[in-house]
Structures are given as C-alpha cells and as structure tokens.
Design a protein around this motif. Structure first.
Motif, PDB file in Angstrom:
ATOM      1  N   GLU A  32     -15.339  24.574  25.480  1.00 30.25           N
ATOM      2  CA  GLU A  32     -15.560  23.263  24.868  1.00 30.25           C
ATOM      3  C   GLU A  32     -16.336  23.422  23.566  1.00 30.25           C
ATOM      4  O   GLU A  32     -17.208  24.284  23.456  1.00 30.25           O
ATOM      5  N   VAL A  33     -16.011  22.579  22.596  1.00 28.78           N
ATOM      6  CA  VAL A  33     -16.817  22.480  21.377  1.00 28.78           C
ATOM      7  C   VAL A  33     -17.547  21.145  21.407  1.00 28.78           C
ATOM      8  O   VAL A  33     -16.916  20.078  21.371  1.00 28.78           O
ATOM      9  N   LEU A  34     -18.873  21.221  21.499  1.00 30.75           N
ATOM     10  CA  LEU A  34     -19.716  20.035  21.404  1.00 30.75           C
ATOM     11  C   LEU A  34     -20.331  20.040  20.021  1.00 30.75           C
ATOM     12  O   LEU A  34     -21.045  20.977  19.652  1.00 30.75           O
ATOM     13  N   CYS A  35     -20.019  19.023  19.240  1.00 31.37           N
ATOM     14  CA  CYS A  35     -20.552  18.940  17.886  1.00 31.37           C
ATOM     15  C   CYS A  35     -21.754  17.999  17.896  1.00 31.37           C
ATOM     16  O   CYS A  35     -21.695  16.908  18.461  1.00 31.37           O
ATOM     17  N   ALA A 198     -16.059  17.839  11.961  1.00 26.48           N
ATOM     18  CA  ALA A 198     -16.449  17.513  13.341  1.00 26.48           C
ATOM     19  C   ALA A 198     -15.274  16.939  14.122  1.00 26.48           C
ATOM     20  O   ALA A 198     -14.975  17.362  15.246  1.00 26.48           O
ATOM     21  N   LEU A 199     -14.571  15.986  13.513  1.00 23.98           N
ATOM     22  CA  LEU A 199     -13.458  15.341  14.214  1.00 23.98           C
ATOM     23  C   LEU A 199     -12.301  16.308  14.454  1.00 23.98           C
ATOM     24  O   LEU A 199     -11.555  16.159  15.419  1.00 23.98           O
ATOM     25  N   SER A 200     -12.162  17.318  13.590  1.00 25.80           N
ATOM     26  CA  SER A 200     -11.014  18.223  13.718  1.00 25.80           C
ATOM     27  C   SER A 200     -11.253  19.350  14.724  1.00 25.80           C
ATOM     28  O   SER A 200     -10.295  19.950  15.197  1.00 25.80           O
ATOM     29  N   VAL A 201     -12.510  19.649  15.063  1.00 24.54           N
ATOM     30  CA  VAL A 201     -12.735  20.767  15.996  1.00 24.54           C
ATOM     31  C   VAL A 201     -13.393  20.354  17.306  1.00 24.54           C
ATOM     32  O   VAL A 201     -13.256  21.052  18.310  1.00 24.54           O
ATOM     33  N   ALA A 202     -14.130  19.243  17.309  1.00 27.72           N
ATOM     34  CA  ALA A 202     -14.955  18.919  18.477  1.00 27.72           C
ATOM     35  C   ALA A 202     -14.133  18.330  19.612  1.00 27.72           C
ATOM     36  O   ALA A 202     -13.157  17.611  19.393  1.00 27.72           O
ATOM     37  N   ASP A 203     -14.545  18.635  20.840  1.00 23.26           N
ATOM     38  CA  ASP A 203     -14.058  17.903  22.010  1.00 23.26           C
ATOM     39  C   ASP A 203     -14.897  16.646  22.194  1.00 23.26           C
ATOM     40  O   ASP A 203     -14.378  15.574  22.460  1.00 23.26           O
ATOM     41  N   ARG A 204     -16.204  16.818  22.058  1.00 21.71           N
ATOM     42  CA  ARG A 204     -17.125  15.691  22.141  1.00 21.71           C
ATOM     43  C   ARG A 204     -18.109  15.792  20.982  1.00 21.71           C
ATOM     44  O   ARG A 204     -18.409  16.890  20.503  1.00 21.71           O
ATOM     45  N   ILE A 205     -18.615  14.650  20.565  1.00 20.94           N
ATOM     46  CA  ILE A 205     -19.626  14.613  19.510  1.00 20.94           C
ATOM     47  C   ILE A 205     -20.872  13.944  20.076  1.00 20.94           C
ATOM     48  O   ILE A 205     -20.805  12.849  20.642  1.00 20.94           O
ATOM     49  N   GLY A 206     -21.997  14.651  19.947  1.00 22.33           N
ATOM     50  CA  GLY A 206     -23.273  14.106  20.382  1.00 22.33           C
ATOM     51  C   GLY A 206     -24.070  13.666  19.163  1.00 22.33           C
ATOM     52  O   GLY A 206     -24.182  14.422  18.189  1.00 22.33           O
ATOM     53  N   VAL A 213     -30.510  13.012  22.434  1.00 23.72           N
ATOM     54  CA  VAL A 213     -29.096  12.694  22.233  1.00 23.72           C
ATOM     55  C   VAL A 213     -28.920  11.216  22.569  1.00 23.72           C
ATOM     56  O   VAL A 213     -29.025  10.802  23.725  1.00 23.72           O
ATOM     57  N   ALA A 214     -28.689  10.415  21.533  1.00 27.39           N
ATOM     58  CA  ALA A 214     -28.627   8.966  21.709  1.00 27.39           C
ATOM     59  C   ALA A 214     -27.304   8.526  22.317  1.00 27.39           C
ATOM     60  O   ALA A 214     -27.230   7.541  23.047  1.00 27.39           O
ATOM     61  N   GLU A 215     -26.240   9.285  22.013  1.00 33.41           N
ATOM     62  CA  GLU A 215     -24.905   8.882  22.462  1.00 33.41           C
ATOM     63  C   GLU A 215     -23.990  10.091  22.383  1.00 33.41           C
ATOM     64  O   GLU A 215     -24.126  10.925  21.491  1.00 33.41           O
ATOM     65  N   VAL A 216     -23.060  10.196  23.333  1.00 33.41           N
ATOM     66  CA  VAL A 216     -22.022  11.230  23.288  1.00 33.41           C
ATOM     67  C   VAL A 216     -20.676  10.529  23.390  1.00 33.41           C
ATOM     68  O   VAL A 216     -20.504   9.642  24.227  1.00 33.41           O
ATOM     69  N   ALA A 217     -19.745  10.918  22.511  1.00 34.00           N
ATOM     70  CA  ALA A 217     -18.422  10.292  22.522  1.00 34.00           C
ATOM     71  C   ALA A 217     -17.342  11.359  22.483  1.00 34.00           C
ATOM     72  O   ALA A 217     -17.538  12.441  21.905  1.00 34.00           O
ATOM     73  N   GLU A 218     -16.211  11.061  23.107  1.00 32.44           N
ATOM     74  CA  GLU A 218     -15.040  11.933  22.984  1.00 32.44           C
ATOM     75  C   GLU A 218     -14.569  11.880  21.529  1.00 32.44           C
ATOM     76  O   GLU A 218     -14.390  10.789  20.972  1.00 32.44           O
ATOM     77  N   ALA A 219     -14.364  13.050  20.932  1.00 31.21           N
ATOM     78  CA  ALA A 219     -13.956  13.072  19.524  1.00 31.21           C
ATOM     79  C   ALA A 219     -12.629  12.340  19.320  1.00 31.21           C
ATOM     80  O   ALA A 219     -12.427  11.678  18.301  1.00 31.21           O
ATOM     81  N   ALA A 220     -11.750  12.450  20.296  1.00 27.42           N
ATOM     82  CA  ALA A 220     -10.431  11.822  20.171  1.00 27.42           C
ATOM     83  C   ALA A 220     -10.526  10.298  20.094  1.00 27.42           C
ATOM     84  O   ALA A 220      -9.614   9.639  19.617  1.00 27.42           O
TER      85      ALA A 220
END
Length: 235
Positions: A32-35, A198-206, A213-220
């Motif tokens: 997984e890539v977490l950005c 970030a949007l092109s490589v991440a699975d999730r963005i924190g 960490v205020a929020e985590v979202a699926e990059a998709a």
C-alpha cells in the motif's frame, strides 16, 4: 492489499518542550502507498523521525509487522526493515553510486541478489555505478537515495518529499518507481506536497494537521479540487 505492516498508535513526540505530534495514529499495509499531506509544521517529517527512533516518543507506540519497534535504539530500526529516504537525499557525496548502494546492503547483510533487483528498478544507476554520487543530477541522486533504502529489502519505506525540486520527467520516474514498489509488497509512506503526484500513486491519503492525522480518504474518491486539499494543504 495484505496485512497491516506498520501501525502507529497514538504517538506523542517533539523536540524538548515543544510537542509536535499529538496522539498521531495511522497504519499502512503490505503493498500500500499511504500519502501524507499537510502544511509545513504539521508534523509530517517529525512522524518519520519518530518511526525511525531518531526522536523519543513521550506516549504511544510504533509496531512493525506485529513487533513493537518504538523501544529500540535508532540503529536497530533499519535492521528490522524500515527504510528512510529523508528530505534532501543525504547521500554520501564523495562515494560512488556502487559504494552508496553497498552501505545500504550492509545494513541488513544483503548481497548480490538484492543489489541486482534494485538496479533492475533503476537501470540508469547501473550505467553510473562508478560515478561519484554528488556529480549525479538531482533526479539521479533521488533515485540513488531510494535505491539505497531498497537495499535493506525494507518491509516499510518512508519517503520524505522525493519529488521536491525535480523536473517533470524525473517526477514521473519517481512516481512510476513508487508504483512499481507496490508489486513487491513493500508498505510505503510518502510525504508529498504535489496533489497530482499524490492522487496518481496513493491508495489512501492522510491529512496531517496539528500533529495528528485529521482525516484519511481513499485516493480514488478524491479529485484535485476536493475540499480536503484546500483545508489541510492550502493549495
């Protein structure tokens, strides 16, 4: 995606009396890539330093593959399989490309098989093995810094703004490398300021704010105009 490889649980850390991380929690799984994104001073780099044992925790814990590593001395953390590519690369500038890779291999006693695998990811470095590393371009130095970290055969790779200051062709190359690493199963935490990368490589963005960490979202589920980028990154 596989099992959780790194789990950061409610950690607190800082520098002397200055508290930077305030109960920060995250996890990243195999492949997984977490950005992580956030404004300067939010605590992103401090988090990586805390994971590596470079600054002590005043609360919480860090677990790698089910083992607590936050009680280990800093030199033991890479030996357990956590690779860090710090901001600004920090290569041994007077050593050749080959010698820099050798330093990485020695950390966990890896040999020709790993070296060969790493050079397959970075064919450009194979052509420059005897070159002194400070004479490489910025992008090539960044490749070498990532390659050196991969010589650990890390379970977790921490990348601190690897595209910073690079030209677009090199940014694309670094982005593709991060994508290729997913297939090897390594868990990657990437600090990145560029929304497109970030949007092109991440699975999730924190989104990191005020040391948590205020929020985590699926990059998709995000686009470049998503409100989170405005709120937490200010782009």
């Amino acid at each position: 995606m596989g099992a959780v490889m790194l789990r950061v649980s409610a950690i607190h850390a800082g520098y002397g009396p200055v508290q930077v991380l305030n109960g920060l929690t995250l996890e990243v799984s195999e492949g997984e890539v977490l950005c992580l994104m956030g404004r300067n001073g939010a605590g992103k780099t401090t988090l990586l330093r805390a994971i590596m044992g470079l600054i002590p925790l005043t609360g919480g814990e860090v677990m790698l593959d089910g083992e607590v590593i936050s009680t280990l001395p800093a030199h033991e953390v890479p030996k357990r399989g956590v690779g860090l590519v710090p901001q600004g690369r920090r290569l041994f500038g007077d050593l050749t490309v080959a010698e820099n890779l050798e330093v990485g291999l020695m950390t966990r006693g890896r040999g020709a098989r790993v070296r060969d695998h790493v050079l397959t990811l970075f064919p450009r470095l194979r052509e420059r093995l005897s070159q002194v590393s400070r004479t490489l371009s910025g992008g090539e130095q960044q490749m070498l810094a990532i390659a050196r970290a991969l010589c650990l055969e890390p379970k977790v790779l921490l990348l601190d703004e690897p595209t910073e200051g690079l030209q677009p062709s090199m940014i694309a190359l670094i982005r593709d490398t991060v994508r290729d690493l997913k297939a090897t199963g390594v868990a990657t935490i990437l600090i990145e300021q560029r929304v497109d990368v970030a949007l092109s490589v991440a699975d999730r963005i924190g989104f990191v704010s005020a040391g948590a960490v205020a929020e985590v979202a699926e990059a998709a589920a995000l686009t470049a105009t998503a409100p989170q980028f405005q709120t937490y990154v200010g782009v």
